[in-house]
Design an enzyme around this catalytic site. Sequence first.
Site, mmCIF file in Angstrom:
data_model
loop_
_atom_site.group_PDB
_atom_site.id
_atom_site.type_symbol
_atom_site.label_atom_id
_atom_site.label_comp_id
_atom_site.label_asym_id
_atom_site.label_seq_id
_atom_site.Cartn_x
_atom_site.Cartn_y
_atom_site.Cartn_z
ATOM 1 N N GLY A 209 0.839 -1.209 0.000
ATOM 2 C CA GLY A 209 0.000 0.000 0.000
ATOM 3 C C GLY A 209 0.860 1.239 0.000
ATOM 4 N N ASN A 210 0.256 2.378 0.310
ATOM 5 C CA ASN A 210 1.024 3.623 0.444
ATOM 6 C C ASN A 210 0.366 4.518 1.476
ATOM 7 O OD1 ASN A 210 -0.860 5.544 -0.981
ATOM 8 N ND2 ASN A 210 -0.526 4.065 -2.623
#
Length: 398
Positions: A209-210
């Site tokens: 993810g980020n």
Amino acid sequence: MLKGKNIVLGITGSIAAYKACLIIRGLIRKGAEVQVVITPAGKEFITPITLSALTSKPVVSEFFSQRDGTWHSHVDLGLWADAMLIAPATASTIGKMANGVADNMLITTYLSMKAPVFIAPAMDLDMYAHPSTQKNLETLRSYGNHIIEPGTGFLASHLEGKGRMEEPERIIAVLEDYFDEQEKDLEGKQILITAGPTYEKLDPVRFIGNYSSGKMGFALAEECARRGAKVQLICGPVSLKVQHKNITRTDVESAQQMYDAATNLFPSCHAGILCAAVADFTPSQVSDQKIKREGDQLVLRLNPTQDIAQALGMQKRADQRLVGFALETNDEKVHAYEKLQKKNLDFIVLNSLNDAGAGFRYDTNKITVISKEKEVSYPLKSKAEVAADIIDSLKKIL
Ligand code: CTP
């Protein structure tokens, strides 16, 4: 929105004058500037010192300043104001307003007012119901003034009853609704917005993810909806809530799901704003069991995801607009121009991770709006204000 609005607040001699303090506080909290004009009778109920402390401005009450004889210009106030609110308004002031009896500063200000005027009557039921008061209110209505009907609060059956000034929160809401209605410049438009991160699944408990929070995309969605647009908000996993009823939310997890939702919804929209931080790569295999800690290394094989912006840029019709974002760490403008071109965007919003307070997770952002024709840089602002700037740019080309 009351932010940045200049409000002249007229206060008259009513027991409800103390409620003007709550009105001032509420307006200022919402970002308005307030200038008080008070009648001589008003000063019997509340002191100018209290009022000027709340507004951070000297209160206007006499034609001339008592100290140095400076002339107070009611004409200037009439031009400065975005709205005039008279709260509380007594029967006497209402009568003078309806008949042009300009014997105090409040009435002269009213008579030279260029902005819309809102009147919140405050008196007892008999005075309010008297034909002369009703006739004066009717006259004021016919002049285009807005009468904020007195509330019928819980004391309705007792002394105060109808005639009692509407509650400060309601008065503020009336002004707010009025300005919102004025600013509905996106009425009839459908806007697609992508927001937040995507999660690319590795196994049943892990993902790539980020740090995107979705705050910028949600601020854009609220701004578009507030200005009358219908919004299709496609968001990755975020912990934010939608406020406005004109926002339809589609929750997705992966880049592929976001791509499917966006390509499906874009044909029925006038514009797309691609604010999501979409993963560029996704694991080539998703393990259906938890990956075990084995061996010295774990090598992940990743495949590129679909570029949503580029796909929408290709399917974009002549009547559609597309806006992208670029979050860069180096050679910011060069990269932003490349993306503008490659994704067939109408403009791109650049934010640099090198600017303090800009980017993921902050409540503020600092942007440059870049199109083929020009570049406009803005100072550090709240994400709500940044959203307003971006939508102003979009509005010009819609
Ligand atoms: N974007 C998108 N789909 C992707 C990747 C990016 O829609 N798969 C959009 C983003 O929402 C943003 C713009 O494209 O509006 C630029 O995103 P960014 O990640 O900066 O660009 P990339 O093309 O992925 O380039 P790079 O990561 O190499 O900088």
